[in-house]
Scaffold this active site. Structure first.
Site, PDB file in Angstrom:
ATOM      1  N   LYS A  52       9.157  69.293  46.667  1.00  0.00           N
ATOM      2  CA  LYS A  52       9.093  70.644  47.243  1.00  0.00           C
ATOM      3  C   LYS A  52       8.334  71.571  46.295  1.00  0.00           C
ATOM      4  O   LYS A  52       7.511  72.393  46.723  1.00  0.00           O
ATOM      5  CB  LYS A  52      10.510  71.175  47.500  1.00  0.00           C
ATOM      6  CG  LYS A  52      11.188  70.470  48.663  1.00  0.00           C
ATOM      7  CD  LYS A  52      12.684  70.722  48.719  1.00  0.00           C
ATOM      8  CE  LYS A  52      13.329  69.785  49.737  1.00  0.00           C
ATOM      9  NZ  LYS A  52      14.798  69.786  49.700  1.00  0.00           N
ATOM     10  N   GLN A  96      19.938  72.568  47.208  1.00  0.00           N
ATOM     11  CA  GLN A  96      19.707  71.135  47.433  1.00  0.00           C
ATOM     12  C   GLN A  96      21.046  70.416  47.648  1.00  0.00           C
ATOM     13  O   GLN A  96      21.960  70.534  46.822  1.00  0.00           O
ATOM     14  CB  GLN A  96      18.960  70.528  46.230  1.00  0.00           C
ATOM     15  CG  GLN A  96      18.572  69.078  46.415  1.00  0.00           C
ATOM     16  CD  GLN A  96      17.579  68.855  47.566  1.00  0.00           C
ATOM     17  OE1 GLN A  96      16.628  69.595  47.737  1.00  0.00           O
ATOM     18  NE2 GLN A  96      17.815  67.830  48.359  1.00  0.00           N
ATOM     19  N   ASP A 119      16.260  76.318  55.062  1.00  0.00           N
ATOM     20  CA  ASP A 119      16.706  75.002  55.532  1.00  0.00           C
ATOM     21  C   ASP A 119      17.328  75.115  56.928  1.00  0.00           C
ATOM     22  O   ASP A 119      17.588  74.114  57.585  1.00  0.00           O
ATOM     23  CB  ASP A 119      17.763  74.419  54.570  1.00  0.00           C
ATOM     24  CG  ASP A 119      17.204  73.278  53.729  1.00  0.00           C
ATOM     25  OD1 ASP A 119      16.151  72.730  54.099  1.00  0.00           O
ATOM     26  OD2 ASP A 119      17.835  72.945  52.712  1.00  0.00           O
TER      27      ASP A 119
END
Ligand code: NDP
Length: 282
Positions: A52, A96, A119
């Site tokens: 990322k 994460q 997300d």
């Protein structure tokens, strides 16, 4: 033999657009930034976070990774997320997953400002998606929709079957396919006669995390097969489809690696740009 859908090529096109969008915002004095919180030292998470970071750097997005040890307390994460919520230079915040044991994942995800929840995991964004009015799109499912579109094959009116009902892939995939006017069925471990159902699918999305679960005899001839599975076996990556037998029958198939994976990151980049645009309009 199925046509292989090249996820890297489709992702490259999305990335080009995002890069141009980031540059245009920068010209207006708006910075685009993604901050990733990584707690613990899960090796797979380390790889994902680095990927990322690299994608952000390539596209001109300011990238920050904030690392914590596995025994970080929820209060520390809470304080940091609140600080990032208030920081105008941060367009997107990503925690994460999986978080180390002992941390309440759901509680922590809900601390992220929904406008920065790139997300698309926070309840408000999941709810907006279910209502058919999403502001940000769930990355892996949105990437799968782009991959289907890249084939030129229609979604409307088709029968779609999803194997897997997780909050990250299966359930949001259901909403996006439904919104694209497919007729959708979702399968899971309690599904009876899985093969009988998958064989009816014009569009088959597999997200079970079981290498080789779907074999050629479970696929309708000519079907589009989108394989989200990432399974490491003896150091090699495999999808949830048994690639050789499925590609003998399917019309289109995504490879693993190089299919859904690159699109997930491209969609994350696109969400970060979308969040920055929305913030600059406010
Ligand atoms: P989860 O483990 O959260 O969910 C798996 C789902 O598959 C569950 O709903 C489970 O059913 C179902 N399932 C498992 N085995 C079977 C079976 N034998 N028959 C039918 N259904 C089954 O996984 P995720 O959704 O998070 O991830 C799925 C896969 O996608 C993984 O390989 C993951 O690594 C990958 N992934 C890839 C991404 C990418 O960028 N390409 C992003 C996210 C995930 P039940 O609910 O009944 O347990």
């Amino acid at each position: 033999m199925a046509i292989i859908i090249d996820g890297k090529a489709v992702a490259a096109k999305v990335n080009e657009d995002v890069k141009a969008g980031v540059a245009a915002l920068k010209q207006k004095g708006v910075s685009v930034g993604l901050t990733v919180i990584l707690a613990g030292n899960d090796p797979a998470s380390e790889v994902y976070v680095n990927n990322k970071h690299r994608a952000c750097t390539d596209l001109g997005i300011k990238s920050e990774i904030i690392r914590y040890p596995a025994d970080v307390g929820g209060a520390v994460l809470e304080a940091k997320i609140k600080e990032l919520n208030a920081d105008a230079s941060v367009s997107g915040i990503l925690v994460q997953l999986p978080l180390p044991k002992g941390l309440d994942e759901r509680r922590i995800l809900e601390l992220i400002d929904p406008a920065k929840d790139v997300d698309c995991f926070a309840a408000k964004n999941v709810g907006m998606l279910a209502l058919g009015a999403p502001k940000l799109l769930p990355c892996t499912p949105a990437g799968i929709i782009e991959l289907i579109k890249s084939t030129g094959q229609p979604i409307a009116g088709k029968r779609a079957v999803i194997v897997g009902r997780s909050n990250i892939v299966g359930k949001p995939m259901f909403h996006l396919l439904l919104q694209a006017d497919a007729t959708v069925m979702v399968c899971h471990t309690k599904t009876v006669n899985l093969a009988e159902i998958t064989r009816t699918a014009d569009i088959l999305v597999i997200a079970a995390g079981r290498p080789g679960l779907i074999t050629g005899d479970m696929v309708k001839p000519g079907a589009l097969v989108l394989d989200a599975g990432i399974n490491r076996v003896d150091g090699k990556l495999y999808g949830d489809a048994d690639f050789d037998s499925v590609s003998d029958v399917a019309g289109y198939i995504t490879p693993v690696p190089g299919g859904v994976g690159p699109m997930t990151i491209a969609m994350l980049m696109r969400n970060t740009l979308t969040a920055a645009c929305a913030a600059s309009d406010n």
